[in-house]
Design a protein around this motif. Sequence first.
Motif, PDB file in Angstrom:
ATOM      1  N   PRO A  47       0.802  -1.239   0.000  1.00 31.07           N
ATOM      2  CA  PRO A  47       0.000   0.000   0.000  1.00 31.07           C
ATOM      3  C   PRO A  47       0.830   1.281   0.000  1.00 31.07           C
ATOM      4  O   PRO A  47       0.342   2.334  -0.425  1.00 31.07           O
ATOM      5  N   SER A  48       2.077   1.199   0.475  1.00 32.44           N
ATOM      6  CA  SER A  48       2.894   2.418   0.555  1.00 32.44           C
ATOM      7  C   SER A  48       3.532   2.818  -0.770  1.00 32.44           C
ATOM      8  O   SER A  48       4.189   3.853  -0.859  1.00 32.44           O
ATOM      9  N   VAL A  49       3.355   2.025  -1.800  1.00 34.94           N
ATOM     10  CA  VAL A  49       3.884   2.385  -3.124  1.00 34.94           C
ATOM     11  C   VAL A  49       3.080   3.559  -3.682  1.00 34.94           C
ATOM     12  O   VAL A  49       1.848   3.514  -3.713  1.00 34.94           O
ATOM     13  N   PRO A  50       3.757   4.608  -4.136  1.00 36.47           N
ATOM     14  CA  PRO A  50       3.040   5.764  -4.697  1.00 36.47           C
ATOM     15  C   PRO A  50       2.156   5.368  -5.879  1.00 36.47           C
ATOM     16  O   PRO A  50       2.545   4.526  -6.698  1.00 36.47           O
ATOM     17  N   HIS A  51       1.004   5.986  -5.963  1.00 32.79           N
ATOM     18  CA  HIS A  51       0.035   5.630  -6.996  1.00 32.79           C
ATOM     19  C   HIS A  51       0.596   5.842  -8.401  1.00 32.79           C
ATOM     20  O   HIS A  51       0.298   5.073  -9.323  1.00 32.79           O
ATOM     21  N   GLN A  52       1.423   6.896  -8.580  1.00 34.71           N
ATOM     22  CA  GLN A  52       1.909   7.227  -9.921  1.00 34.71           C
ATOM     23  C   GLN A  52       2.888   6.204 -10.491  1.00 34.71           C
ATOM     24  O   GLN A  52       3.199   6.232 -11.679  1.00 34.71           O
ATOM     25  N   LEU A  53       3.369   5.244  -9.662  1.00 40.70           N
ATOM     26  CA  LEU A  53       4.286   4.219 -10.159  1.00 40.70           C
ATOM     27  C   LEU A  53       3.564   3.107 -10.913  1.00 40.70           C
ATOM     28  O   LEU A  53       4.203   2.286 -11.562  1.00 40.70           O
ATOM     29  N   VAL A  82      13.585  -0.666   1.092  1.00 39.93           N
ATOM     30  CA  VAL A  82      13.485  -1.420  -0.163  1.00 39.93           C
ATOM     31  C   VAL A  82      13.158  -0.446  -1.284  1.00 39.93           C
ATOM     32  O   VAL A  82      12.220   0.361  -1.155  1.00 39.93           O
ATOM     33  N   THR A  83      13.929  -0.522  -2.365  1.00 41.00           N
ATOM     34  CA  THR A  83      13.651   0.306  -3.536  1.00 41.00           C
ATOM     35  C   THR A  83      12.834  -0.500  -4.536  1.00 41.00           C
ATOM     36  O   THR A  83      13.267  -1.567  -4.985  1.00 41.00           O
ATOM     37  N   THR A 129      11.375   4.427  -2.729  1.00 41.10           N
ATOM     38  CA  THR A 129      12.028   3.744  -1.615  1.00 41.10           C
ATOM     39  C   THR A 129      11.056   3.666  -0.452  1.00 41.10           C
ATOM     40  O   THR A 129      10.497   4.687  -0.018  1.00 41.10           O
ATOM     41  N   LEU A 130      10.858   2.459   0.037  1.00 42.44           N
ATOM     42  CA  LEU A 130       9.900   2.203   1.106  1.00 42.44           C
ATOM     43  C   LEU A 130      10.628   1.744   2.360  1.00 42.44           C
ATOM     44  O   LEU A 130      11.628   1.033   2.272  1.00 42.44           O
TER      45      LEU A 130
END
Length: 265
Positions: free
Chosen positions: A170-176, A190-191, A200-201
């Motif tokens: 869930p922490s991955v940015p939406h635009q990715l 983690v990248t 990077t999370l």
Amino acid sequence: MLLTLFGSQDTSWRQLTKYCVAFSAIGGLVITSLDPLVTAQFPLWLSAVHWFTHLFVAACLLAGTTALGVLLGAKMPWPLILAVCILPFLLVPFSLAAEALLEGVRFTGITAAGAGRLYLSELVALAPPSLGLSALVAIFAYRAADIAERYRKVLRSRHLPEPTLRSVLPSVPHQLGDDIMQAEAQDHYVTITTTQGTATLKLAFADCVNALSTFRGIQCHRSHWVRFKHIRKVRRSGSAYVCTLDDGTEIPVSRRRYGNLKKML
């Protein structure tokens, strides 16, 4: 031809019959081309029919006996082993009948002792080739079924829809977006790299790999996870290996994990 008995649950008896026919046709042509003494005096077409019929009956007896053992509750491979062992005894009456028909021999007036001697002589002649051939077919079928089941699982998994990336991370940015290419461990971070960029999370790498288990990829190094669809090639680099992604990025592959990577590709 016995795939339905060794794990392929979607093979019907009609399909099994087709396998038996195909096996018998190919085997009959091969044996006929060798011109064995048993059928040397027959025309070519009759010799082919003779061997096709023998092989088809043998295949049906082998499949039927194995299936009966499975239905009675015996666990593989024991029904198959038993079927191979008793095949010559079941095949002798058919072989005698076929030879009598072709050569015009009649068994009228034969005594029980004579019938017994005839049966034993035919069994002695028939046992070595039938045991060898049935064992070869059984081993091939058993191994083929195992391989087929593995590939069936792989193909089945390829048709399962993958979840969106944000549903597992869930922490991955939406635009990715969702098209992840790789993940790389960097201490306690983690990248994540997708076709749209990187992020990077703050996440343990082991937790990231577990979260990505529903994506078709693999941990190829203690610090790297890659997705199969974006691997362009894998090559040796010194004592280890490197896989190149679609965008030209080179990811290290440890020697310990190289075998699994190549097997999955």
